[in-house]
Design an enzyme around this catalytic site. Sequence first.
Site, PDB file in Angstrom:
ATOM      1  N   HIS A  28      10.132 -34.783 -80.402  1.00 19.83           N
ATOM      2  CA  HIS A  28       8.665 -34.516 -80.158  1.00 19.83           C
ATOM      3  C   HIS A  28       8.070 -35.970 -80.512  1.00 19.83           C
ATOM      4  O   HIS A  28       8.380 -36.640 -81.461  1.00 19.83           O
ATOM      5  CB  HIS A  28       8.069 -33.542 -81.080  1.00 19.83           C
ATOM      6  CG  HIS A  28       8.628 -32.059 -80.681  1.00 19.83           C
ATOM      7  ND1 HIS A  28       7.885 -30.957 -81.177  1.00 19.83           N
ATOM      8  CD2 HIS A  28       9.885 -31.663 -79.878  1.00 19.83           C
ATOM      9  CE1 HIS A  28       8.584 -29.974 -80.527  1.00 19.83           C
ATOM     10  NE2 HIS A  28       9.818 -30.264 -80.182  1.00 19.83           N
ATOM     11  N   GLU A  73       5.413 -36.793 -81.845  1.00 21.87           N
ATOM     12  CA  GLU A  73       4.674 -37.024 -83.124  1.00 21.87           C
ATOM     13  C   GLU A  73       6.124 -37.464 -84.205  1.00 21.87           C
ATOM     14  O   GLU A  73       5.896 -38.165 -85.072  1.00 21.87           O
ATOM     15  CB  GLU A  73       4.167 -35.819 -83.756  1.00 21.87           C
ATOM     16  CG  GLU A  73       2.996 -35.127 -83.278  1.00 21.87           C
ATOM     17  CD  GLU A  73       3.254 -34.282 -82.144  1.00 21.87           C
ATOM     18  OE1 GLU A  73       2.162 -33.515 -82.001  1.00 21.87           O
ATOM     19  OE2 GLU A  73       4.405 -34.269 -81.568  1.00 21.87           O
ATOM     20  N   CYS A  83       2.992 -28.895 -83.114  1.00 19.39           N
ATOM     21  CA  CYS A  83       3.542 -27.659 -83.752  1.00 19.39           C
ATOM     22  C   CYS A  83       4.143 -27.520 -85.017  1.00 19.39           C
ATOM     23  O   CYS A  83       3.832 -28.604 -85.830  1.00 19.39           O
ATOM     24  CB  CYS A  83       5.042 -27.468 -82.770  1.00 19.39           C
ATOM     25  SG  CYS A  83       6.377 -28.586 -83.228  1.00 19.39           S
ATOM     26  N   CYS A 124       6.364 -30.469 -86.253  1.00 18.72           N
ATOM     27  CA  CYS A 124       5.616 -31.818 -86.355  1.00 18.72           C
ATOM     28  C   CYS A 124       4.589 -31.645 -87.473  1.00 18.72           C
ATOM     29  O   CYS A 124       4.467 -32.706 -88.089  1.00 18.72           O
ATOM     30  CB  CYS A 124       4.993 -31.944 -85.017  1.00 18.72           C
ATOM     31  SG  CYS A 124       6.167 -32.391 -83.709  1.00 18.72           S
TER      32      CYS A 124
END
Length: 154
Positions: free
Chosen positions: A51, A53, A83, A86
Amino acid sequence: MSNDEHFMEVAIEEARKAPWPFGAAVVVAGEIISQAGSGDGKDNHMDPTAHAEVNAIRFACKSLNVNSLEGKDAIIYASCEPCAMCMGAIWYAGIRKIIYGSTIEEEQKFFPWKDLIFPRDVLMQLTNNELSITGGLFKNRVMEVYESHSARVN
C-alpha cells in the site's frame, strides 16, 4: 497554497501514477522524505502489503537509514484514509500525525474490495489520544483520481 496542501498534492500525484490509485508522502521538518503509490513499481505490485503508506514508510526509513521515525515529528499524507494495516504500520513507524483525502467508505464506491477500518474513537482509545488525524483535504481531487482509474479498469 499551504504546506499541507502542497504535500497532499504530492500524495495525489503518486496516486495518479500508481497501478492502484493511492498515494502517500512522508514529511519530516517540512521536507518530503519519501513518496510512493500503491504497487508503484518500486515494490512488487502483486504484494498485498504494498500500500502507498507502507511503501512511503519503507522508503522514508531507508532514506534516513533508520528503523523508526519516532521522535522525528513525521507526518504522513495519504490520498485515502489509511486501512487497518496501514494504521498499524504508521503507528509502529512512530508517525503520530496523519492527513488524508477521502475516507475508505468514499473509496469503496469505486472499488469492490473491503478494507478493514479502525473507527477514529477506537484508534484514539488504543493510542491514548497520541494520534492526530485530519481527513478531507482535497477529497474531490482524490475522488477524481478514483473515478479516472475506475473508468480505465472497467
